[in-house]
Enzyme design. Structure first.
Site, mmCIF file in Angstrom:
data_model
loop_
_atom_site.group_PDB
_atom_site.id
_atom_site.type_symbol
_atom_site.label_atom_id
_atom_site.label_comp_id
_atom_site.label_asym_id
_atom_site.label_seq_id
_atom_site.Cartn_x
_atom_site.Cartn_y
_atom_site.Cartn_z
ATOM 1 C CG HIS A 1 -6.048 -0.702 -8.550
ATOM 2 N ND1 HIS A 1 -5.641 0.056 -7.471
ATOM 3 C CD2 HIS A 1 -7.239 -0.206 -8.935
ATOM 4 C CE1 HIS A 1 -6.558 0.978 -7.227
ATOM 5 N NE2 HIS A 1 -7.540 0.851 -8.102
ATOM 6 C CG MET B 1 -1.822 -1.240 1.299
ATOM 7 S SD MET B 1 -2.740 -1.584 -0.221
ATOM 8 C CE MET B 1 -4.167 -0.565 0.064
ATOM 9 N NE ARG B 2 3.627 2.748 3.615
ATOM 10 C CZ ARG B 2 3.409 3.676 4.533
ATOM 11 N NH1 ARG B 2 3.326 4.945 4.196
ATOM 12 N NH2 ARG B 2 3.240 3.334 5.787
ATOM 13 C CG ASN C 1 -0.178 -2.674 -7.816
ATOM 14 O OD1 ASN C 1 -0.096 -3.300 -6.763
ATOM 15 N ND2 ASN C 1 -1.019 -1.657 -7.978
ATOM 16 C CB ILE D 1 10.230 2.901 -10.740
ATOM 17 C CG1 ILE D 1 9.005 2.821 -9.823
ATOM 18 C CG2 ILE D 1 9.896 2.372 -12.135
ATOM 19 C CD1 ILE D 1 7.900 3.801 -10.174
#
Ligand code: GRF
Length: 265
Positions: free
Chosen positions: A159, A135-136, A157, A143
């Site tokens: 989502h 959650m960051r 990720n 990156i």
């Protein structure tokens, strides 16, 4: 790829997606193995799941890093190769019209945390980094140090919404509160914005009149546990290609986006 890919995972919570990925590796739905699990929260339940599966774990405690940064500015902890102007230009969380102090606080404090993350990951070479309920927001500092070859992104990720709708922290909640009749989840590569990266896969579910936030979260999670391993396996098979595409927006503005194409193996 003929050999198993090495998967690093970052988590913040219970780690149900992490468990789905571990299970898929075990049943060979993913030709891979999870080589480390890192968390920003020492109390993340997913850490216990990793340890039970004998996967090395580490914690970079973001909350305490941010607290200390507020106290002392953290100047001595900033990585030597931190370049604020470069990072601010690349990121898309803040615009030039936002309060500059906000962007500064974010990029300085996160670079300290991200340098620690990179350090903790160093002993475990990996092919793919999966964010599984992490959650960051990651900044270009992190990156760019993971995506060494810019044409081959390798941070994924999941989502809890059908992007580009409902980016941010509470995808299922936002979908429900908006009154959507369909919800879903999205697997995408990370880029320099919040949930804006190239989409790899999506799955949708119907929202019925009797559904609640809790029931749609359950529907969504079940789909996440299928979709994430499938997308990771596509990566393992070398079937995810990114291409740059130019197009004109309604209104005439020209934009270039990186999009994913799934190719035959
Ligand atoms: C999931 O809905 C995921 O999409 C979101 O965090 C939620 C919890 O994930 N990013 P998990 O159970 O910790 O994997």
């Amino acid at each position: 790829m003929d050999k198993k890919i090495r998967i690093g995972a970052l988590i913040s919570g219970g780690g149900s997606n992490l468990q789905a990925i571990i299970d898929a590796c075990r049943s060979s739905k993913i030709e891979g193995q999870v080589v480390f699990v890192g968390s920003d929260d020492p109390d993340a339940g997913g850490l216990t799941k990793a340890r039970k599966n004998k996967i090395p774990t580490f914690v970079v405690d973001y909350k305490s890093i941010i607290r200390n940064f507020k106290k002392d500015g953290g100047g001595t902890l900033l990585p030597n190769d931190f370049d604020f102007d470069e990072l601010f230009t690349k990121q898309t969380f803040f615009s030039d019209t936002d309060d500059p102090a906000k962007g500064q606080f974010f990029l300085f404090s996160r670079a300290i945390a991200e340098a620690e993350l990179l350090n903790a990951m160093e002993p475990y070479p990996f092919d793919l980094l999966v964010l599984a309920g992490f959650m960051r927001n990651l900044t270009p500092y992190f990156i760019d140090r993971v995506n060494i070859d810019r044409t081959r992104p390798r941070i994924m990720n999941i989502h809890p919404a059908l992007l580009p709708a409902f980016a941010g922290l509470d995808g299922y909640g936002d979908t429900f509160r908006y009154g959507c009749k369909v919800g879903g989840c999205t697997v995408h590569f990370i880029d320099y914005g919040e949930d804006t990266g190239p989409i790899i896969g999506q799955r949708a579910f119907q929202i019925q009149p009797e559904d609640t936030i809790d029931s749609i979260r359950i529907k969504g999670l079940k789909l996440e546990w299928e979709l994430y391993p499938e997308c990771i396996q596509l990566f393992a098979e070398g079937r995810i290609k990114t291409v740059r595409r130019n197009f004109k927006l309604t209104g005439g503005k020209n934009v270039t986006r990186t999009v994913v194409q799934i190719v035959d193996s």
